[in-house]
Design a protein around this motif. Structure first.
Motif, PDB file in Angstrom:
ATOM      1  N   MET A  46       0.964  -1.210  -0.018  1.00  0.00           N
ATOM      2  CA  MET A  46       0.056   0.151   0.058  1.00  0.00           C
ATOM      3  C   MET A  46       0.761   1.109   0.038  1.00  0.00           C
ATOM      4  N   LEU A  47       0.508   2.438  -0.753  1.00  0.00           N
ATOM      5  CA  LEU A  47       1.292   3.358  -0.855  1.00  0.00           C
ATOM      6  C   LEU A  47       0.897   4.244   0.552  1.00  0.00           C
ATOM      7  N   ILE A  48      -0.191   4.530   0.663  1.00  0.00           N
ATOM      8  CA  ILE A  48      -0.367   5.277   1.656  1.00  0.00           C
ATOM      9  C   ILE A  48      -1.291   4.543   2.721  1.00  0.00           C
ATOM     10  N   GLU A  49      -0.784   4.423   4.025  1.00  0.00           N
ATOM     11  CA  GLU A  49      -1.319   3.616   5.161  1.00  0.00           C
ATOM     12  C   GLU A  49      -1.382   4.339   6.434  1.00  0.00           C
ATOM     13  N   THR A  50      -2.706   4.694   6.956  1.00  0.00           N
ATOM     14  CA  THR A  50      -2.845   5.371   8.354  1.00  0.00           C
ATOM     15  C   THR A  50      -3.484   4.705   9.205  1.00  0.00           C
ATOM     16  N   ARG A  51      -2.989   4.437  10.683  1.00  0.00           N
ATOM     17  CA  ARG A  51      -3.496   3.922  11.526  1.00  0.00           C
ATOM     18  C   ARG A  51      -3.787   4.862  12.593  1.00  0.00           C
ATOM     19  N   ASP A  52      -4.998   4.934  13.181  1.00  0.00           N
ATOM     20  CA  ASP A  52      -5.622   5.742  14.254  1.00  0.00           C
ATOM     21  C   ASP A  52      -4.590   7.096  14.249  1.00  0.00           C
ATOM     22  N   LEU A  53      -4.626   7.807  13.299  1.00  0.00           N
ATOM     23  CA  LEU A  53      -4.144   9.066  13.198  1.00  0.00           C
ATOM     24  C   LEU A  53      -5.044  10.111  13.868  1.00  0.00           C
ATOM     25  N   THR A  54      -4.423  10.872  14.903  1.00  0.00           N
ATOM     26  CA  THR A  54      -5.173  11.880  15.364  1.00  0.00           C
ATOM     27  C   THR A  54      -4.529  13.277  15.449  1.00  0.00           C
ATOM     28  N   LYS A  55      -5.112  14.297  15.450  1.00  0.00           N
ATOM     29  CA  LYS A  55      -4.417  15.580  15.417  1.00  0.00           C
ATOM     30  C   LYS A  55      -5.300  16.494  16.366  1.00  0.00           C
ATOM     31  N   SER A  56      -4.485  17.084  17.336  1.00  0.00           N
ATOM     32  CA  SER A  56      -5.283  18.174  18.095  1.00  0.00           C
ATOM     33  C   SER A  56      -4.427  19.284  18.182  1.00  0.00           C
ATOM     34  N   TYR A  57      -5.187  20.440  18.282  1.00  0.00           N
ATOM     35  CA  TYR A  57      -4.525  22.001  18.412  1.00  0.00           C
ATOM     36  C   TYR A  57      -4.901  22.421  19.857  1.00  0.00           C
ATOM     37  N   ASP A  58      -3.903  22.661  20.460  1.00  0.00           N
ATOM     38  CA  ASP A  58      -4.019  23.100  21.843  1.00  0.00           C
ATOM     39  C   ASP A  58      -3.816  24.585  21.646  1.00  0.00           C
ATOM     40  N   LEU A  59      -5.369  25.047  21.900  1.00  0.00           N
ATOM     41  CA  LEU A  59      -5.357  26.523  21.840  1.00  0.00           C
ATOM     42  C   LEU A  59      -5.317  27.244  23.486  1.00  0.00           C
ATOM     43  N   GLY A  60      -4.594  26.857  24.218  1.00  0.00           N
ATOM     44  CA  GLY A  60      -4.738  27.292  25.587  1.00  0.00           C
ATOM     45  C   GLY A  60      -5.886  26.710  26.220  1.00  0.00           C
ATOM     46  N   ALA A  61      -6.830  27.710  26.329  1.00  0.00           N
ATOM     47  CA  ALA A  61      -8.111  27.228  26.983  1.00  0.00           C
ATOM     48  C   ALA A  61      -8.978  26.211  26.213  1.00  0.00           C
ATOM     49  N   VAL A  62      -8.975  26.248  25.145  1.00  0.00           N
ATOM     50  CA  VAL A  62      -9.717  24.863  24.498  1.00  0.00           C
ATOM     51  C   VAL A  62      -8.599  24.068  23.667  1.00  0.00           C
ATOM     52  N   GLN A  63      -8.959  22.776  23.684  1.00  0.00           N
ATOM     53  CA  GLN A  63      -8.266  21.965  22.521  1.00  0.00           C
ATOM     54  C   GLN A  63      -9.157  21.463  21.548  1.00  0.00           C
ATOM     55  N   VAL A  64      -8.687  21.583  20.129  1.00  0.00           N
ATOM     56  CA  VAL A  64      -9.373  21.094  19.109  1.00  0.00           C
ATOM     57  C   VAL A  64      -9.198  19.835  18.533  1.00  0.00           C
ATOM     58  N   ASP A  65      -9.849  18.859  18.602  1.00  0.00           N
ATOM     59  CA  ASP A  65      -9.589  17.781  18.169  1.00  0.00           C
ATOM     60  C   ASP A  65      -9.767  17.502  16.546  1.00  0.00           C
ATOM     61  N   ALA A  66      -9.003  17.799  15.936  1.00  0.00           N
ATOM     62  CA  ALA A  66      -9.193  18.023  14.403  1.00  0.00           C
ATOM     63  C   ALA A  66      -9.598  16.522  13.763  1.00  0.00           C
ATOM     64  N   LEU A  67      -8.576  15.623  14.028  1.00  0.00           N
ATOM     65  CA  LEU A  67      -8.822  14.237  13.749  1.00  0.00           C
ATOM     66  C   LEU A  67      -8.808  13.382  15.051  1.00  0.00           C
ATOM     67  N   ARG A  68      -9.838  12.292  14.878  1.00  0.00           N
ATOM     68  CA  ARG A  68      -9.865  11.589  16.146  1.00  0.00           C
ATOM     69  C   ARG A  68      -9.876   9.920  15.671  1.00  0.00           C
ATOM     70  N   GLY A  69      -8.792   9.616  14.864  1.00  0.00           N
ATOM     71  CA  GLY A  69      -8.335   8.241  14.822  1.00  0.00           C
ATOM     72  C   GLY A  69      -8.846   7.849  13.314  1.00  0.00           C
ATOM     73  N   VAL A  70      -8.082   8.470  12.318  1.00  0.00           N
ATOM     74  CA  VAL A  70      -8.173   7.906  11.060  1.00  0.00           C
ATOM     75  C   VAL A  70      -7.322   6.749  10.535  1.00  0.00           C
ATOM     76  N   THR A  71      -7.930   5.562  10.003  1.00  0.00           N
ATOM     77  CA  THR A  71      -7.307   4.664   9.713  1.00  0.00           C
ATOM     78  C   THR A  71      -7.862   4.273   8.321  1.00  0.00           C
ATOM     79  N   PHE A  72      -7.123   4.364   7.272  1.00  0.00           N
ATOM     80  CA  PHE A  72      -7.283   3.866   5.742  1.00  0.00           C
ATOM     81  C   PHE A  72      -6.016   3.808   5.226  1.00  0.00           C
ATOM     82  N   GLY A  73      -6.203   3.307   3.912  1.00  0.00           N
ATOM     83  CA  GLY A  73      -5.272   3.033   2.956  1.00  0.00           C
ATOM     84  C   GLY A  73      -5.541   3.661   1.581  1.00  0.00           C
ATOM     85  N   ILE A  74      -4.472   3.962   0.907  1.00  0.00           N
ATOM     86  CA  ILE A  74      -4.585   4.040  -0.489  1.00  0.00           C
ATOM     87  C   ILE A  74      -3.621   3.240  -1.219  1.00  0.00           C
ATOM     88  N   ASP A  75      -4.113   2.501  -2.380  1.00  0.00           N
ATOM     89  CA  ASP A  75      -3.057   1.702  -3.141  1.00  0.00           C
ATOM     90  C   ASP A  75      -2.439   2.642  -4.372  1.00  0.00           C
TER      91      ASP A  75
END
Ligand SMILES: Nc1ncnc2c1ncn2[C@@H]1O[C@H](COP(=O)(O)OP(=O)(O)OP(=O)(O)O)[C@@H](O)[C@H]1O
Ligand SMILES: [Mg+2]
Length: 226
Positions: free
Chosen positions: A1-30
């Motif tokens: 597989m060319l692209i393979e992700t597993r449980d990807l998360t991305k959070s932005y810490d903005l001090g008072a709040v945290q933005v969870d932009a990705l919450r576990g992305v698992t997929f693949g692209i051939d």
């Protein structure tokens, strides 16, 4: 597989709040696939594309690109891989305003080191020519139409001959007809063997892809295949 992700998360810490932009992305692209990514505004599509394009790193999870794990790499190593394997097309073109088209397109080659200036320019001119911009080589981006700018941006994305072309709403700033021209170019690139991932809000555009991955709230909600 060319692209393979597993449980990807991305959070932005903005001090008072945290933005969870990705919450576990698992997929693949051939290799050779043409994939559309769709989803509501704010669902995390661009965040995901930036990570896939090695423009950003995930907060957690794994990302394997062409067989090697890249999620833990430092920005410099990430930039090297990006330069070699990925072309990125943005909604707002992201061309440098003060230099002409040839120089814009040639820019990614500068980081190669081993390619001479004249070869960089030759390659860029040929690409621009093949995208119908041979008569605009010395023009600056602001002297061009939106469609011309996006074609130049595609030329820049292709100059390193990357295996993967990532496009985040490449027709978002274009009228319908010009958008179709850009989609024809992407279709041709796919027929030529490139792996293409495109973010779009337009179901008609997504239809050009074989497979559509629907992102909702930072996760893959479902996939459709035609
Ligand atoms: N640099 C950042 N700092 C803080 N929050 C961010 C940042 N970038 C994105 N976000 C947040 O992460 C979430 C996902 O954003 P993202 O840009 O990935 O959405 P999107 O699906 O591409 O939306 P659109 O369709 O409007 O382009 C949003 O809530 C956004 O506000
Ligand atoms: Mg976006």
């Amino acid at each position: 597989m060319l692209i393979e992700t597993r449980d990807l998360t991305k959070s932005y810490d903005l001090g008072a709040v945290q933005v969870d932009a990705l919450r576990g992305v698992t997929f693949g692209i051939d290799e050779g696939e043409y994939v559309a990514i769709m989803g509501p505004s704010g669902s995390g599509k661009s965040t995901l594309m930036h990570i896939l394009g090695c423009l950003d790193t995930p907060t957690s999870g794994r990302y394997s690109l062409d067989g090697s794990e890249v999620s833990g790499l430092k920005p410099r190593e990430l930039a090297r891989i990006r330069n070699k394997k990925i072309g990125f097309v943005f909604q707002n073109f992201n061309l440098l305003p003060r230099i002409d088209l040839v120089s814009n397109v040639a820019l990614p080659l500068v980081y190669h080191g081993s390619i001479s200036r004249s070869e960089r320019f030759d390659r860029s001119k040929k690409l621009l020519d093949s995208l119908g911009l041979g008569h605009r080589l010395g023009h600056r981006p602001n002297e061009l139409s939106g469609g011309e700018r996006q074609r130049a941006a595609i030329a820049r994305a292709l100059v390193n001959e990357p295996a993967i072309l990532l496009a985040d709403e490449p027709t978002g700033n274009l009228d319908q007809r010009t958008g179709r021209e850009i989609m024809t170019i992407l279709g041709d690139l796919h027929s030529g063997g490139r792996t293409i991932v495109i973010v779009t809000h337009d179901a008609g555009i997504a239809e050009q892809a074989r497979r559509t991955v629907h992102i909702e709230d930072g996760r893959v909600a479902r996939e459709t295949v035609v």
